[in-house]
Design a protein around this motif. Structure first.
Motif, PDB file in Angstrom:
ATOM      1  N   MET A  17      48.187  33.793  50.679  1.00  0.00           N
ATOM      2  CA  MET A  17      48.178  34.718  49.551  1.00  0.00           C
ATOM      3  C   MET A  17      49.482  35.500  49.469  1.00  0.00           C
ATOM      4  SD  MET A  17      45.444  34.372  47.768  1.00  0.00           S
ATOM      5  CE  MET A  17      45.495  35.890  46.816  1.00  0.00           C
ATOM      6  N   HIS A  18      50.050  35.832  50.616  1.00  0.00           N
ATOM      7  CA  HIS A  18      51.328  36.552  50.611  1.00  0.00           C
ATOM      8  C   HIS A  18      52.442  35.678  50.036  1.00  0.00           C
ATOM      9  CE1 HIS A  18      54.369  39.429  51.850  1.00  0.00           C
ATOM     10  NE2 HIS A  18      55.038  38.452  52.420  1.00  0.00           N
ATOM     11  N   VAL A  19      52.448  34.404  50.386  1.00  0.00           N
ATOM     12  CA  VAL A  19      53.460  33.478  49.848  1.00  0.00           C
ATOM     13  C   VAL A  19      53.304  33.340  48.335  1.00  0.00           C
ATOM     14  CG1 VAL A  19      54.246  31.095  49.844  1.00  0.00           C
ATOM     15  CG2 VAL A  19      53.761  32.231  52.001  1.00  0.00           C
ATOM     16  N   LEU A  20      52.068  33.180  47.868  1.00  0.00           N
ATOM     17  CA  LEU A  20      51.837  33.034  46.431  1.00  0.00           C
ATOM     18  C   LEU A  20      52.164  34.317  45.674  1.00  0.00           C
ATOM     19  CD1 LEU A  20      48.488  31.030  46.578  1.00  0.00           C
ATOM     20  CD2 LEU A  20      50.757  30.152  46.040  1.00  0.00           C
ATOM     21  N   LYS A  21      51.861  35.460  46.281  1.00  0.00           N
ATOM     22  CA  LYS A  21      52.225  36.737  45.650  1.00  0.00           C
ATOM     23  C   LYS A  21      53.745  36.861  45.530  1.00  0.00           C
ATOM     24  CE  LYS A  21      52.590  40.464  47.983  1.00  0.00           C
ATOM     25  NZ  LYS A  21      53.949  40.916  47.564  1.00  0.00           N
ATOM     26  N   ASN A 158      42.069  41.897  53.014  1.00  0.00           N
ATOM     27  CA  ASN A 158      41.829  40.879  51.986  1.00  0.00           C
ATOM     28  C   ASN A 158      41.846  41.494  50.586  1.00  0.00           C
ATOM     29  OD1 ASN A 158      41.533  38.846  53.902  1.00  0.00           O
ATOM     30  ND2 ASN A 158      39.347  39.248  54.145  1.00  0.00           N
ATOM     31  N   ILE A 159      41.219  42.653  50.447  1.00  0.00           N
ATOM     32  CA  ILE A 159      41.207  43.320  49.145  1.00  0.00           C
ATOM     33  C   ILE A 159      42.628  43.727  48.744  1.00  0.00           C
ATOM     34  CG2 ILE A 159      40.395  45.368  47.922  1.00  0.00           C
ATOM     35  CD1 ILE A 159      37.848  45.205  49.587  1.00  0.00           C
ATOM     36  N   LEU A 160      43.408  44.174  49.719  1.00  0.00           N
ATOM     37  CA  LEU A 160      44.772  44.614  49.422  1.00  0.00           C
ATOM     38  C   LEU A 160      45.637  43.464  48.926  1.00  0.00           C
ATOM     39  CD1 LEU A 160      46.822  46.970  49.556  1.00  0.00           C
ATOM     40  CD2 LEU A 160      47.340  46.238  51.894  1.00  0.00           C
ATOM     41  N   ILE A 161      45.608  42.326  49.626  1.00  0.00           N
ATOM     42  CA  ILE A 161      46.473  41.212  49.229  1.00  0.00           C
ATOM     43  C   ILE A 161      46.005  40.603  47.911  1.00  0.00           C
ATOM     44  CG2 ILE A 161      45.164  39.502  50.549  1.00  0.00           C
ATOM     45  CD1 ILE A 161      48.985  39.641  50.031  1.00  0.00           C
ATOM     46  N   CYS A 162      44.687  40.558  47.685  1.00  0.00           N
ATOM     47  CA  CYS A 162      44.184  40.048  46.400  1.00  0.00           C
ATOM     48  C   CYS A 162      44.543  40.998  45.262  1.00  0.00           C
ATOM     49  CB  CYS A 162      42.679  39.845  46.471  1.00  0.00           C
ATOM     50  SG  CYS A 162      42.150  38.486  47.542  1.00  0.00           S
ATOM     51  N   LYS A 164      47.149  43.074  45.129  1.00  0.00           N
ATOM     52  CA  LYS A 164      48.584  42.987  44.848  1.00  0.00           C
ATOM     53  C   LYS A 164      48.907  41.739  44.034  1.00  0.00           C
ATOM     54  CE  LYS A 164      50.406  45.626  48.770  1.00  0.00           C
ATOM     55  NZ  LYS A 164      51.253  45.578  49.987  1.00  0.00           N
ATOM     56  N   THR A 165      48.283  40.625  44.390  1.00  0.00           N
ATOM     57  CA  THR A 165      48.532  39.385  43.645  1.00  0.00           C
ATOM     58  C   THR A 165      48.047  39.495  42.203  1.00  0.00           C
ATOM     59  OG1 THR A 165      48.237  38.166  45.724  1.00  0.00           O
ATOM     60  CG2 THR A 165      48.222  36.896  43.688  1.00  0.00           C
ATOM     61  N   ALA A 166      46.888  40.120  42.013  1.00  0.00           N
ATOM     62  CA  ALA A 166      46.372  40.304  40.660  1.00  0.00           C
ATOM     63  C   ALA A 166      47.295  41.201  39.838  1.00  0.00           C
ATOM     64  CB  ALA A 166      44.967  40.891  40.719  1.00  0.00           C
ATOM     65  N   ARG A 167      47.863  42.238  40.472  1.00  0.00           N
ATOM     66  CA  ARG A 167      48.794  43.118  39.749  1.00  0.00           C
ATOM     67  C   ARG A 167      50.057  42.366  39.355  1.00  0.00           C
ATOM     68  NH1 ARG A 167      47.588  47.088  43.636  1.00  0.00           N
ATOM     69  NH2 ARG A 167      49.652  46.798  44.569  1.00  0.00           N
ATOM     70  N   MET A 168      50.535  41.465  40.218  1.00  0.00           N
ATOM     71  CA  MET A 168      51.701  40.669  39.869  1.00  0.00           C
ATOM     72  C   MET A 168      51.423  39.785  38.657  1.00  0.00           C
ATOM     73  SD  MET A 168      54.294  41.346  41.739  1.00  0.00           S
ATOM     74  CE  MET A 168      54.637  42.281  43.213  1.00  0.00           C
ATOM     75  N   MET A 169      50.230  39.216  38.589  1.00  0.00           N
ATOM     76  CA  MET A 169      49.882  38.377  37.445  1.00  0.00           C
ATOM     77  C   MET A 169      49.729  39.211  36.176  1.00  0.00           C
ATOM     78  SD  MET A 169      47.160  35.824  39.335  1.00  0.00           S
ATOM     79  CE  MET A 169      47.086  34.638  37.998  1.00  0.00           C
ATOM     80  N   ASP A 170      49.206  40.430  36.310  1.00  0.00           N
ATOM     81  CA  ASP A 170      49.113  41.314  35.143  1.00  0.00           C
ATOM     82  C   ASP A 170      50.495  41.766  34.673  1.00  0.00           C
ATOM     83  OD1 ASP A 170      46.360  41.193  35.083  1.00  0.00           O
ATOM     84  OD2 ASP A 170      46.093  42.910  36.404  1.00  0.00           O
ATOM     85  N   THR A 171      51.415  41.944  35.624  1.00  0.00           N
ATOM     86  CA  THR A 171      52.780  42.338  35.260  1.00  0.00           C
ATOM     87  C   THR A 171      53.456  41.268  34.418  1.00  0.00           C
ATOM     88  OG1 THR A 171      52.947  43.622  37.304  1.00  0.00           O
ATOM     89  CG2 THR A 171      54.994  43.096  36.179  1.00  0.00           C
ATOM     90  N   THR A 172      53.151  40.009  34.711  1.00  0.00           N
ATOM     91  CA  THR A 172      53.748  38.917  33.936  1.00  0.00           C
ATOM     92  C   THR A 172      53.372  39.023  32.468  1.00  0.00           C
ATOM     93  OG1 THR A 172      53.570  37.508  35.907  1.00  0.00           O
ATOM     94  CG2 THR A 172      54.002  36.419  33.814  1.00  0.00           C
ATOM     95  N   ILE A 173      52.165  39.452  32.177  1.00  0.00           N
ATOM     96  CA  ILE A 173      51.719  39.582  30.780  1.00  0.00           C
ATOM     97  C   ILE A 173      52.554  40.609  30.046  1.00  0.00           C
ATOM     98  CG2 ILE A 173      49.773  40.170  29.299  1.00  0.00           C
ATOM     99  CD1 ILE A 173      47.920  39.183  31.451  1.00  0.00           C
ATOM    100  N   ASN A 209      41.113  37.644  38.424  1.00  0.00           N
ATOM    101  CA  ASN A 209      40.208  38.343  39.329  1.00  0.00           C
ATOM    102  C   ASN A 209      39.794  37.379  40.437  1.00  0.00           C
ATOM    103  OD1 ASN A 209      38.834  36.784  37.426  1.00  0.00           O
ATOM    104  ND2 ASN A 209      36.942  37.936  37.672  1.00  0.00           N
ATOM    105  N   PHE A 210      40.039  37.750  41.659  1.00  0.00           N
ATOM    106  CA  PHE A 210      39.727  36.910  42.803  1.00  0.00           C
ATOM    107  C   PHE A 210      38.341  37.271  43.324  1.00  0.00           C
ATOM    108  CE2 PHE A 210      44.443  37.648  43.173  1.00  0.00           C
ATOM    109  CZ  PHE A 210      44.770  36.496  42.486  1.00  0.00           C
ATOM    110  N   ASN A 211      37.533  36.277  43.631  1.00  0.00           N
ATOM    111  CA  ASN A 211      36.163  36.525  44.067  1.00  0.00           C
ATOM    112  C   ASN A 211      35.859  35.744  45.332  1.00  0.00           C
ATOM    113  OD1 ASN A 211      35.000  33.795  43.213  1.00  0.00           O
ATOM    114  ND2 ASN A 211      35.816  34.555  41.261  1.00  0.00           N
ATOM    115  N   ALA A 212      34.795  36.149  45.998  1.00  0.00           N
ATOM    116  CA  ALA A 212      34.340  35.505  47.226  1.00  0.00           C
ATOM    117  C   ALA A 212      33.229  34.530  46.885  1.00  0.00           C
ATOM    118  CB  ALA A 212      33.861  36.552  48.228  1.00  0.00           C
TER     119      ALA A 212
END
Length: 252
Positions: A17-21, A158-162, A164-173, A209-212
């Motif tokens: 997840m860190h690499v993808l973020k 896990n919540i933190l890395i998910c 951060k990744t979601a915020r990066m995707m929202d920033t792209t918008i 949104n990342f889910n379990a």
């Protein structure tokens, strides 16, 4: 499941997840360089679209240019090429996010459930120690508190890395929206604008949104939900504990 395997899968999930973020962060940095002063002069090139088998969008590809077009392209800014490459990278990274969540979905569910159970039970043990109804050596107190903190950190990471990744995707918008407003001011932004529209559709159609395993979302609201649920169950257990104490133990 052995603890060593659980820890190994946890490190794997965090590293992936860190690499993808980081990939999303690099894409956003590249997109941020498209500002209002940029001149989009690549309208001579014809755009064709090819649907990827693992993507929800159509990725634009340029036709093979002729000799005269190659000469003209030498003087053109590589904005269209760069945007096409960023679109392809974004699509591939988003596919990677979906694959990681499919692989580690049940791991996230199991880890969160175990953390919730351990926090509730160990909090009850700590209450029993404080109320002097359970005799525990002093060093056990340190173990109980440390174990509760470890479980809190387990699902919080896990919540933190998910998140951060979601915020990066929202920033792209938001960045694409700004670029779209900028491209409207350019007189020769036709091709660039088409690719930008496809990029925007790709981003909007992706789940952010990342889910379990589909049971709950891995976002910051989950922290408050776990704390509230653990507190509720702890109060219920304490009430059962107090009702089972004989009346002679209470002062008259």
């Amino acid at each position: 499941m052995p603890i060593s395997v659980l820890i190994f899968k946890q490190f794997q999930f965090y590293n992936l997840m860190h690499v993808l973020k980081t990939k999303f962060d690099l894409i956003n940095n590249k997109l941020s360089k498209f500002n209002r002063d940029t001149r989009f002069t690549s309208e001579r090139r014809h755009i064709v679209t090819v649907r990827k088998s693992n993507s929800v969008s159509e990725v634009p590809l340029t036709d093979v240019p002729t000799a005269s077009q190659k000469t003209d392209m030498l003087n053109e800014e590589p904005n269209v090429d760069l945007l096409q490459k960023l679109l392809t990278i974004y699509s591939n990274v988003s596919d990677g996010i979906d694959l990681v969540l499919r692989i580690f979905g049940w791991h996230l569910l199991f880890l969160t459930a175990v953390s919730f159970g351990v926090i509730t039970v160990q909090s009850y043990n700590l209450f029993s120690l404080i109320s002097h109804s359970l005799v525990i050596p002093t060093y056990h107190v340190v173990f109980i508190v440390s174990w509760i903190l470890v479980q809190v950190m387990a699902f919080a990471v896990n919540i933190l890395i998910c998140g951060k990744t979601a915020r990066m995707m929202d920033t792209t918008i938001s960045i694409l929206h700004k670029i779209r407003l900028s491209s409207n001011e350019a007189p020769n932004a036709c091709v660039f604008y088409q690719i930008l529209q496809i990029f925007s559709m790709e981003v909007l159609q992706r789940k952010r949104n990342f889910n379990a395993a589909g049971f709950f979302d891995m976002d910051y609201k989950l922290i408050t939900s776990i704390i509230a649920s653990a507190t509720t169950y702890l109060v219920i257990i304490i009430q059962f504990h107090l009702t089972n104490i004989p009346d002679c133990h209470f002062p008259k």
